[in-house]
Design an enzyme around this catalytic site. Structure first.
Site, mmCIF file in Angstrom:
data_model
loop_
_atom_site.group_PDB
_atom_site.id
_atom_site.type_symbol
_atom_site.label_atom_id
_atom_site.label_comp_id
_atom_site.label_asym_id
_atom_site.label_seq_id
_atom_site.Cartn_x
_atom_site.Cartn_y
_atom_site.Cartn_z
ATOM 1 N N ASP A 13 0.817 -1.224 0.000
ATOM 2 C CA ASP A 13 0.000 0.000 0.000
ATOM 3 C C ASP A 13 0.841 1.260 0.000
ATOM 4 O O ASP A 13 0.410 2.309 0.490
ATOM 5 C CB ASP A 13 -0.945 0.038 1.225
ATOM 6 N N GLY A 15 1.571 3.029 -2.437
ATOM 7 C CA GLY A 15 1.185 3.939 -3.514
ATOM 8 C C GLY A 15 1.922 3.590 -4.803
ATOM 9 O O GLY A 15 2.192 4.456 -5.644
ATOM 10 N N LYS A 16 2.216 2.293 -4.952
ATOM 11 C CA LYS A 16 2.932 1.831 -6.155
ATOM 12 C C LYS A 16 2.132 2.102 -7.418
ATOM 13 O O LYS A 16 2.690 2.389 -8.465
ATOM 14 C CB LYS A 16 3.204 0.325 -6.062
ATOM 15 N N LYS A 18 0.257 4.562 -8.382
ATOM 16 C CA LYS A 18 0.479 5.889 -8.976
ATOM 17 C C LYS A 18 1.875 5.961 -9.613
ATOM 18 O O LYS A 18 2.039 6.523 -10.692
ATOM 19 C CB LYS A 18 0.332 6.975 -7.908
ATOM 20 N N GLY A 40 -4.002 -4.032 -4.679
ATOM 21 C CA GLY A 40 -5.069 -3.091 -4.988
ATOM 22 C C GLY A 40 -4.481 -1.755 -5.351
ATOM 23 O O GLY A 40 -4.179 -0.952 -4.480
ATOM 24 N N HIS A 41 -4.223 -1.543 -6.614
ATOM 25 C CA HIS A 41 -3.656 -0.277 -7.035
ATOM 26 C C HIS A 41 -4.772 0.727 -7.304
ATOM 27 O O HIS A 41 -5.700 0.437 -8.044
ATOM 28 C CB HIS A 41 -2.844 -0.446 -8.319
ATOM 29 N N GLN A 225 2.097 -5.784 -3.192
ATOM 30 C CA GLN A 225 2.424 -5.884 -1.754
ATOM 31 C C GLN A 225 3.751 -5.172 -1.460
ATOM 32 O O GLN A 225 3.995 -4.138 -2.049
ATOM 33 C CB GLN A 225 2.464 -7.350 -1.304
ATOM 34 N N THR A 240 2.757 -12.498 2.675
ATOM 35 C CA THR A 240 1.922 -12.952 1.573
ATOM 36 C C THR A 240 2.534 -14.247 1.021
ATOM 37 O O THR A 240 3.578 -14.698 1.489
ATOM 38 C CB THR A 240 1.798 -11.830 0.516
ATOM 39 N N THR A 302 -9.630 -4.624 0.723
ATOM 40 C CA THR A 302 -10.472 -5.154 1.799
ATOM 41 C C THR A 302 -11.263 -4.078 2.528
ATOM 42 O O THR A 302 -12.182 -4.396 3.277
ATOM 43 C CB THR A 302 -9.588 -5.844 2.848
HETATM 44 P P1 GTP Z 1 -0.718 -2.573 -3.095
HETATM 45 O O1 GTP Z 1 -0.191 -3.155 -4.348
HETATM 46 O O2 GTP Z 1 -1.975 -3.247 -2.605
HETATM 47 O O3 GTP Z 1 0.304 -2.552 -2.007
HETATM 48 O O4 GTP Z 1 -1.186 -1.026 -3.400
HETATM 49 P P2 GTP Z 1 -0.452 0.328 -3.762
HETATM 50 O O5 GTP Z 1 0.950 0.329 -3.319
HETATM 51 O O6 GTP Z 1 -0.674 0.668 -5.203
HETATM 52 O O7 GTP Z 1 -1.202 1.387 -2.860
HETATM 53 P P3 GTP Z 1 -2.721 1.838 -2.951
HETATM 54 O O8 GTP Z 1 -2.991 2.331 -4.318
HETATM 55 O O9 GTP Z 1 -3.631 0.822 -2.388
HETATM 56 O O10 GTP Z 1 -2.730 2.995 -1.865
HETATM 57 C C1 GTP Z 1 -2.255 4.187 -2.113
HETATM 58 C C2 GTP Z 1 -3.365 5.205 -1.912
HETATM 59 O O11 GTP Z 1 -2.745 6.427 -1.742
HETATM 60 C C3 GTP Z 1 -4.270 5.391 -3.100
HETATM 61 O O12 GTP Z 1 -5.554 5.769 -2.675
HETATM 62 C C4 GTP Z 1 -3.620 6.522 -3.897
HETATM 63 O O13 GTP Z 1 -4.501 7.259 -4.708
HETATM 64 C C5 GTP Z 1 -3.102 7.334 -2.775
HETATM 65 N N1 GTP Z 1 -1.875 8.079 -3.043
HETATM 66 C C6 GTP Z 1 -0.795 7.727 -3.798
HETATM 67 N N2 GTP Z 1 0.156 8.664 -3.707
HETATM 68 C C7 GTP Z 1 -0.324 9.620 -2.878
HETATM 69 C C8 GTP Z 1 0.221 10.841 -2.357
HETATM 70 O O14 GTP Z 1 1.347 11.226 -2.617
HETATM 71 N N3 GTP Z 1 -0.573 11.557 -1.488
HETATM 72 C C9 GTP Z 1 -1.815 11.161 -1.137
HETATM 73 N N4 GTP Z 1 -2.520 11.925 -0.293
HETATM 74 N N5 GTP Z 1 -2.356 10.014 -1.598
HETATM 75 C C10 GTP Z 1 -1.613 9.258 -2.446
#
Ligand code: GTP
Length: 426
Positions: A13, A15-16, A18, A40-41, A225, A240, A302
């Site tokens: 989580d 923020g990968k 983005k 969940g991206h 992850q 995981t 989740t």
């Molecule tokens: P996994 O593969 O499940 O680990 O997910 P992930 O690493 O892609 O992270 P995920 O997208 O679940 O969570 C990141 C959350 O933070 C999302 O809702 C994004 O839109 C948000 N996000 C990403 N970068 C930023 C940031 O710099 N600032 C803020 N406020 N939100 C961010």
């Protein structure tokens, strides 16, 4: 350009999604190499939110090709539902754009049932699985009785393999968990329509990757992850069921290790963790609530509330060492705004000494005491900053300290969920 791996440095989580989405501009092929729909991206493009669990985030970029590698476990129903949703949004989801490796293992109905039944039976000792059949699917892979996407091209073979697997599954489902046994005909009835729709996407993924690299095109390997959820090097057993490390980008896709050039480790400006497991810098005070609410720390898959805490350098140093990080992408810097003071855990106190890296013994991380360094916070909203110079001095200091303490340079700073809310320190 060689391959570029984007992976998580903490407990997922980070923020990968983005960061992958941003860097996709530099790649032609985007590859998922492990995990399943437990990732969940969340992507925000032009204000519109899309959550992807299985299909690589690169799919939102017209003209880019996306592949699902051999190291992934694929739930065909989830794959098709996600593809249908994207098709409805006008995204081209043809096999020319989206390929699945012959060797990708498939999550079958009995995997989901076993996963949930097992977790429910564990009562007090849950490891926090998402109940999506991912662990049981990887078990079948290791037991050499797995169903693979290539089997979808030969329905007789598919049926023989399911028939061979079912007696043992039913012994568990009915015998151990008191559930209804599954009938072969019913399983095939559920799986065949999905198999027929996935089949056109089944392609020679290793060859696609090699061809792309040979033509000098970019390949981006998209991790899911995070490092400390890795099956081997994570906080076992709260991990995981796949390898989340950058090295698995090669094994899990069919690239060679020499094809992995850049390793971009995505790290939040603070730390979060979903579910059970040790978390040395976890906060249960107002600062933790700030991170949880301002950071909107709820799981994309989740909906679970994420545990929040300060930045943890032993955790990050271990990630840098295990993955061979070439640069860090620091996300959610904006969330720290408004905190008067920020703490960074620079080491752990453990058994009378100080550790710069997490202890190796299973469970020991639950017994370390963080050694904190305190830095001044900032009150400004940094979400509109587009350069390092626009950031408050305290935010620049915080990032510099992260570089010094982790030994890795910061290559990207994210100050909001949008694509444009990004700083490239240069
Ligand atoms: P996994 O593969 O499940 O680990 O997910 P992930 O690493 O892609 O992270 P995920 O997208 O679940 O969570 C990141 C959350 O933070 C999302 O809702 C994004 O839109 C948000 N996000 C990403 N970068 C930023 C940031 O710099 N600032 C803020 N406020 N939100 C961010």
């Amino acid at each position: 350009m060689a391959g570029m791996v984007v992976h998580g440095a903490q407990w997922g989580d980070e923020g990968k999604g983005k960061i992958v989405d941003l860097l996709t501009e530099r790649a032609d092929l985007i590859v998922r190499f492990h995990g399943g729909n437990n990732a969940g991206h969340t992507l925000v493009v032009d204000g519109e939110k899309t959550v992807l669990h299985l299909i690589p985030s690169g799919i939102l970029h017209a003209g880019k090709r996306c592949v699902i590698g051999a190291g992934v476990v694929l739930d065909p129903g989830v794959f098709l539902a996600e593809a249908d949703k994207l098709t409805a949004k006008g995204v081209d989801m043809s096999p020319a754009r989206l390929a699945v490796s012959y060797r990708t293992h498939v999550i079958m109905p009995y995997h989901n049932l076993l996963d949930s039944a097992r977790e429910a039976a564990k009562a007090g000792s849950k490891i926090g699985t998402t109940g999506r059949g991912i662990g049981p699917c990887y078990e079948d892979k290791a037991s050499r009785i797995g169903i693979r996407a290539g089997d979808f091209l030969d329905e007789a073979l598919l049926e023989r393999k399911v028939a061979a697997a079912l007696p043992e599954k039913n012994a568990l489902l009915a015998g151990l968990y008191g559930l209804e046994p599954l009938e072969l005909s019913k399983v095939m009835e559920a799986v065949l329509p999905l198999a027929r729709r996935v089949a056109p996407h089944v392609q020679d993924v290793p060859a696609m990757i090699q061809e792309c690299l040979a033509q000098g095109k970019g390949v981006l390997f998209e991790g899911a992850q995070g490092t400390h959820l890795d099956i081997d090097h994570g906080t076992y057993p709260f991990v995981t069921s796949s390898s989340c490390l950058a090295g698995n980008a090669a094994a899990g896709s069919g690239a060679s290790v020499r094809d992995l050039g850049e390793v971009i480790s995505v790290v939040k400006a603070y730390t979060t963790r979903v579910g059970s497991g040790p978390f040395p810098t976890e906060l249960s005070c107002a600062d933790g609530e700030h991170l949880q609410s301002v950071g909107a720390e709820f799981g994309a898959t989740t909906g679970r509330k994420r545990r929040c805490g300060w930045q943890d350098m032993p955790v990050l140093r271990e990630a840098v060492r295990l993955n061979g990080t070439t640069s860090l992408a620091v996300t959610k810097l904006d969330v720290l705004g408004g905190l008067k003071e920020l703490k960074i855990c620079v080491a752990y106190r453990f058994q009378g000494g100080e550790l710069l890296y997490p202890p190796q013994q299973e469970g020991a991380l639950a017994h370390v005491e963080p050694v904190y360094e305190t830095l001044p916070g900032w009150s400004e909203d940094v979400s509109a900053c587009r350069s390092m110079a626009e950031l408050p001095q305290a935010a620049r200091n915080y990032l510099r300290r992260m570089e010094e303490l982790s030994g890795a340079p910061v290559g990207i700073v994210s100050v909001g969920p949008g694509r444009e809310q990004t700083i490239f320190p240069g």
